[in-house]
Design a protein around this motif. Structure first.
Motif, PDB file in Angstrom:
ATOM      1  N   ILE A  43       0.855  -1.184   0.000  1.00 32.43           N
ATOM      2  CA  ILE A  43       0.000   0.000   0.000  1.00 32.43           C
ATOM      3  C   ILE A  43       0.891   1.235   0.000  1.00 32.43           C
ATOM      4  CG2 ILE A  43      -1.816   1.239   1.246  1.00 32.43           C
ATOM      5  CD1 ILE A  43      -2.443  -1.577   2.535  1.00 32.43           C
ATOM      6  N   ARG A  44       0.734   2.060  -1.025  1.00 37.10           N
ATOM      7  CA  ARG A  44       1.479   3.324  -1.111  1.00 37.10           C
ATOM      8  C   ARG A  44       0.463   4.465  -1.052  1.00 37.10           C
ATOM      9  NH1 ARG A  44       4.336   4.783  -6.553  1.00 37.10           N
ATOM     10  NH2 ARG A  44       2.172   5.165  -7.087  1.00 37.10           N
ATOM     11  N   ASP A  45       0.618   5.304  -0.047  1.00 35.89           N
ATOM     12  CA  ASP A  45      -0.268   6.458   0.128  1.00 35.89           C
ATOM     13  C   ASP A  45      -1.740   6.044   0.059  1.00 35.89           C
ATOM     14  OD1 ASP A  45       1.924   8.167   0.443  1.00 35.89           O
ATOM     15  OD2 ASP A  45       2.061   8.540  -1.709  1.00 35.89           O
ATOM     16  N   GLY A  46      -2.057   4.907   0.695  1.00 30.63           N
ATOM     17  CA  GLY A  46      -3.438   4.459   0.791  1.00 30.63           C
ATOM     18  C   GLY A  46      -3.969   3.705  -0.406  1.00 30.63           C
ATOM     19  N   ARG A  47      -3.136   3.472  -1.419  1.00 30.79           N
ATOM     20  CA  ARG A  47      -3.583   2.747  -2.615  1.00 30.79           C
ATOM     21  C   ARG A  47      -2.711   1.511  -2.806  1.00 30.79           C
ATOM     22  NH1 ARG A  47      -7.161   5.230  -5.692  1.00 30.79           N
ATOM     23  NH2 ARG A  47      -6.580   4.003  -7.506  1.00 30.79           N
ATOM     24  N   ARG A  48      -3.321   0.451  -3.250  1.00 31.44           N
ATOM     25  CA  ARG A  48      -2.563  -0.780  -3.481  1.00 31.44           C
ATOM     26  C   ARG A  48      -1.804  -0.682  -4.801  1.00 31.44           C
ATOM     27  NH1 ARG A  48      -7.607  -4.760  -5.011  1.00 31.44           N
ATOM     28  NH2 ARG A  48      -8.852  -3.097  -5.901  1.00 31.44           N
ATOM     29  N   ILE A  49      -0.575  -1.166  -4.771  1.00 30.17           N
ATOM     30  CA  ILE A  49       0.266  -1.149  -5.966  1.00 30.17           C
ATOM     31  C   ILE A  49       1.058  -2.453  -6.046  1.00 30.17           C
ATOM     32  CG2 ILE A  49       0.527   1.367  -6.026  1.00 30.17           C
ATOM     33  CD1 ILE A  49       3.419   0.875  -4.912  1.00 30.17           C
ATOM     34  N   ASN A  50       1.492  -2.767  -7.243  1.00 26.01           N
ATOM     35  CA  ASN A  50       2.419  -3.884  -7.440  1.00 26.01           C
ATOM     36  C   ASN A  50       3.831  -3.345  -7.258  1.00 26.01           C
ATOM     37  OD1 ASN A  50       0.417  -5.742  -8.035  1.00 26.01           O
ATOM     38  ND2 ASN A  50       0.481  -5.306 -10.220  1.00 26.01           N
ATOM     39  N   ALA A  51       4.497  -3.784  -6.213  1.00 25.97           N
ATOM     40  CA  ALA A  51       5.837  -3.282  -5.913  1.00 25.97           C
ATOM     41  C   ALA A  51       6.863  -3.714  -6.952  1.00 25.97           C
ATOM     42  CB  ALA A  51       6.268  -3.736  -4.517  1.00 25.97           C
ATOM     43  N   CYS A  52       6.584  -4.789  -7.689  1.00 23.57           N
ATOM     44  CA  CYS A  52       7.532  -5.242  -8.712  1.00 23.57           C
ATOM     45  C   CYS A  52       7.533  -4.330  -9.931  1.00 23.57           C
ATOM     46  CB  CYS A  52       7.245  -6.681  -9.119  1.00 23.57           C
ATOM     47  SG  CYS A  52       5.781  -6.918 -10.160  1.00 23.57           S
ATOM     48  N   LEU A  53       6.460  -3.570 -10.128  1.00 21.86           N
ATOM     49  CA  LEU A  53       6.353  -2.674 -11.290  1.00 21.86           C
ATOM     50  C   LEU A  53       6.627  -1.216 -10.935  1.00 21.86           C
ATOM     51  CD1 LEU A  53       3.152  -4.012 -13.093  1.00 21.86           C
ATOM     52  CD2 LEU A  53       5.556  -4.515 -13.594  1.00 21.86           C
ATOM     53  N   THR A  54       6.900  -0.949  -9.672  1.00 19.07           N
ATOM     54  CA  THR A  54       7.071   0.421  -9.200  1.00 19.07           C
ATOM     55  C   THR A  54       8.538   0.673  -8.903  1.00 19.07           C
ATOM     56  OG1 THR A  54       4.875   0.299  -8.185  1.00 19.07           O
ATOM     57  CG2 THR A  54       6.332   2.078  -7.443  1.00 19.07           C
ATOM     58  N   LEU A  55       9.096   1.675  -9.546  1.00 12.88           N
ATOM     59  CA  LEU A  55      10.481   2.018  -9.239  1.00 12.88           C
ATOM     60  C   LEU A  55      10.539   2.693  -7.875  1.00 12.88           C
ATOM     61  CD1 LEU A  55      11.661   3.385 -12.700  1.00 12.88           C
ATOM     62  CD2 LEU A  55      12.137   1.141 -11.684  1.00 12.88           C
ATOM     63  N   ALA A  56      11.578   2.388  -7.125  1.00  7.66           N
ATOM     64  CA  ALA A  56      11.733   2.962  -5.788  1.00  7.66           C
ATOM     65  C   ALA A  56      11.776   4.491  -5.846  1.00  7.66           C
ATOM     66  CB  ALA A  56      12.990   2.414  -5.117  1.00  7.66           C
ATOM     67  N   VAL A  57      12.399   5.047  -6.882  1.00  7.01           N
ATOM     68  CA  VAL A  57      12.480   6.514  -6.983  1.00  7.01           C
ATOM     69  C   VAL A  57      11.111   7.151  -7.149  1.00  7.01           C
ATOM     70  CG1 VAL A  57      14.870   6.571  -7.833  1.00  7.01           C
ATOM     71  CG2 VAL A  57      12.971   6.427  -9.476  1.00  7.01           C
TER      72      VAL A  57
END
Length: 168
Positions: A61-75
Motif C-alpha cells: 500500500i502506497r499512500d493508501g492505494r494498493r500497488i504492485n511493488a515489482c512494477l514500481t520504481l523505488a524513486v
C-alpha cells in the motif's frame, strides 16, 4: 564489498516512510520498490512472484492505494508512505484483515497471503467493494495457486465492515 556501478549510473537519494518509520535511502534508478523492500530493508513479506505485475504477490500500500511493488520504481516513492504486511499489526494486535484471513483459513501455502491481505486493505480504502461479486472482481489481480479463493472472499467480506467501523 561495494557494488561497482555501470558508467554514468548514480545512486539517487530518496526518502519515504515505510511501516511508520522514516527512511533515507540511496537507490539505483532502476531498483524496484519490491527489491528495495526485500534487499535493503529486509522486509521479505512481499513476495516476488511473476516480476511482471500479473500475480499480485508483491502488493503493498502506497499512500493508501494498493500497488504492485515489482512494477514500481523505488524513486517513484520518494516522499511516499508505504505499508507492507509487516506494518499492519500493532504489536501483538493483528489488523482486522489479518484476523479474518486466519479465521477463514484463507491461505494454504501462504505465498500469496501478504499480497492478498494488502490488496484487500487497499480495496477497502478505495470503498468500491460492497458485494461478494465486487470483492471477487477487485481482487482478481491477486492469484492464489492453491485455490483458496472462496476462503479469501469470505475473509475480506468479514473484515470490510470492521475496517469501516475502525475508520469512522
Amino acid at each position: 564489498m561495494r557494488e561497482t556501478l555501470p558508467e554514468g549510473a548514480h545512486l539517487r537519494p530518496i526518502q519515504m516512510t515505510v511501516n511508520g518509520t522514516q527512511q533515507a535511502l540511496d537507490v539505483l534508478p532502476w531498483t524496484t520498490l519490491l527489491d528495495l523492500l526485500r534487499e535493503q530493508l529486509d522486509l521479505v513479506g512481499s513476495k516476488k512472484g511473476c516480476d511482471h505485475g500479473q500475480c499480485g504477490a508483491c502488493t503493498v500500500i502506497r499512500d493508501g492505494r494498493r500497488i504492485n511493488a515489482c512494477l514500481t520504481l523505488a524513486v517513484m516513492c520518494d516522499g511516499a508512505k508505504v505499508v507492507t504486511v509487516e506494518g499492519l499489526a500493532h504489536g501483538e494486535k493483528l489488523h482486522p484483515m489479518q484476523r479474518a484471513f486466519i479465521t477463514h483459513d484463507a491461505f494454504q501455502c501462504g505465498y500469496c497471503t501478504p499480497g492478498q491481505i494488502c490488496s484487500a486493505i487497499g480495496m477497502a480504502y478505495e470503498g468500491r467493494a460492497e458485494t461478494r461479486v465486487d470483492i471477487r472482481e477487485q481482487m482478481s489481480g491477486n492469484l492464489c495457486r492453491c485455490g483458496a479463493y472462496s476462503n479469501i472472499v469470505a475473509a475480506v467480506e468479514e473484515a470490510l465492515p470492521l475496517m469501516k467501523e475502525q475508520n469512522s
